[in-house]
Design a protein around this motif. Structure first.
Motif, short mmCIF file in Angstrom:
data_model
loop_
_atom_site.label_atom_id
_atom_site.label_comp_id
_atom_site.label_asym_id
_atom_site.label_seq_id
_atom_site.Cartn_x
_atom_site.Cartn_y
_atom_site.Cartn_z
N GLY A 8 29.31 48.38 29.11
CA GLY A 8 29.16 49.60 28.81
C GLY A 8 28.80 49.67 27.36
O GLY A 8 29.30 50.68 26.86
N VAL A 9 28.45 48.64 26.78
CA VAL A 9 28.17 48.60 25.30
C VAL A 9 26.52 48.78 25.16
O VAL A 9 25.97 48.19 25.78
CB VAL A 9 28.86 47.39 24.67
N GLU A 10 26.28 49.56 23.87
CA GLU A 10 24.82 49.78 23.63
C GLU A 10 24.40 48.91 22.69
O GLU A 10 24.93 48.88 21.73
CB GLU A 10 24.60 51.27 23.23
N LYS A 11 23.46 47.88 23.11
CA LYS A 11 22.83 47.18 22.10
C LYS A 11 22.11 48.05 21.26
O LYS A 11 21.14 48.80 21.60
CB LYS A 11 21.85 46.10 22.86
N ILE A 12 21.85 47.89 20.09
CA ILE A 12 21.16 48.58 18.98
C ILE A 12 20.04 47.89 18.55
O ILE A 12 18.98 48.45 18.66
CB ILE A 12 22.19 49.13 17.62
N LYS A 13 20.32 46.66 17.94
CA LYS A 13 19.36 45.99 17.59
C LYS A 13 19.55 44.45 17.29
O LYS A 13 20.70 44.17 16.91
CB LYS A 13 18.84 46.53 16.21
N CYS A 67 25.56 46.24 18.16
CA CYS A 67 25.79 46.91 19.22
C CYS A 67 26.94 48.17 18.77
O CYS A 67 27.39 47.78 17.84
CB CYS A 67 26.26 46.11 20.42
N ALA A 68 26.98 49.03 19.72
CA ALA A 68 27.90 50.02 19.33
C ALA A 68 28.52 50.67 20.93
O ALA A 68 27.70 50.43 21.68
CB ALA A 68 27.33 51.36 18.67
N THR A 69 29.59 51.15 20.85
CA THR A 69 30.23 51.83 21.85
C THR A 69 30.31 53.26 21.63
O THR A 69 30.38 53.58 20.55
CB THR A 69 31.60 51.36 22.29
N GLY A 70 30.40 54.11 22.70
CA GLY A 70 30.58 55.53 22.55
C GLY A 70 29.32 56.25 21.96
O GLY A 70 29.52 57.41 21.55
N PRO A 101 30.68 59.65 24.13
CA PRO A 101 31.60 59.29 23.68
C PRO A 101 32.62 58.66 24.90
O PRO A 101 32.51 58.96 26.00
CB PRO A 101 32.46 60.36 23.09
N CYS A 102 33.37 57.47 24.34
CA CYS A 102 34.32 56.98 25.47
C CYS A 102 35.79 56.90 24.77
O CYS A 102 35.90 56.61 23.75
CB CYS A 102 33.79 55.89 25.96
N ASP A 103 36.51 56.78 25.46
CA ASP A 103 38.11 56.82 24.92
C ASP A 103 38.36 55.30 24.54
O ASP A 103 39.26 55.01 23.80
CB ASP A 103 38.98 57.29 25.81
N ASP A 104 37.76 54.39 25.33
CA ASP A 104 38.18 52.97 25.21
C ASP A 104 37.13 52.16 24.30
O ASP A 104 36.96 50.97 24.61
CB ASP A 104 38.34 52.21 26.47
N HIS A 105 36.58 52.68 23.46
CA HIS A 105 35.23 52.32 22.52
C HIS A 105 35.96 50.94 21.96
O HIS A 105 35.10 49.86 21.86
CB HIS A 105 34.81 53.07 21.72
N ALA A 106 37.23 51.10 21.41
CA ALA A 106 37.57 49.81 20.57
C ALA A 106 38.09 48.77 21.53
O ALA A 106 37.40 47.55 21.38
CB ALA A 106 38.77 50.06 19.78
#
Length: 124
Positions: free
Chosen positions: A34-39, A47-50, A54-59
């Motif tokens: 559930g991680v978003e690939k940015i570029k 990539c980024a999470t949240g 937002p998500c509580d377990d992003h780290a």
């Protein structure tokens, strides 16, 4: 790590094939976690999470992704008889962007990530 030297001594078609293999594996891992690939920029995979939700377990997701990326890189190294390494950086905090357009939103996030990454790298 070592990718620039590898590229200078390798046929461009093989470089593309290996990058496709690496980034394809990373794409699958992002989807699973559930991680978003940015570029991707050259051999950099951002990539980024949240984002956008937002998500509580992003780290935790990003750390797990980092470990899995290292495992995926080992598989690619074995498949192609290489010894490439990864430099993985994780930054946590608020993202400040005004979503005027999707393109602009990506650009603001990319600029923020590049500035943060540049601050972390001593050889830039």
């Amino acid at each position: 790590v070592g990718f620039t030297t590898f590229c200078s001594n390798t046929d461009p078609a093989q470089v593309v094939q290996i990058l496709n293999e690496i980034f394809g594996a990373f794409d699958v891992l992002c989807e699973e976690l559930g991680v978003e690939k940015i570029k991707t920029i050259g051999d950099c995979y951002m990539c980024a999470t949240g984002l956008p939700d937002p998500c509580d377990d992003h780290a935790h997701r990003l750390v797990e992704l980092g470990f899995r990326m290292l495992q995926a890189m080992e598989i690619v190294n074995q498949k192609f008889s290489l010894s490439l390494a990864l430099r993985i950086g994780i930054s946590s905090g608020h993202v400040r962007a005004v979503p005027l357009f999707l393109f602009m939103q990506q650009m603001v996030l990319i600029i923020h990530l590049l500035v943060t990454a540049g601050d972390c790298r001593s050889d830039w």
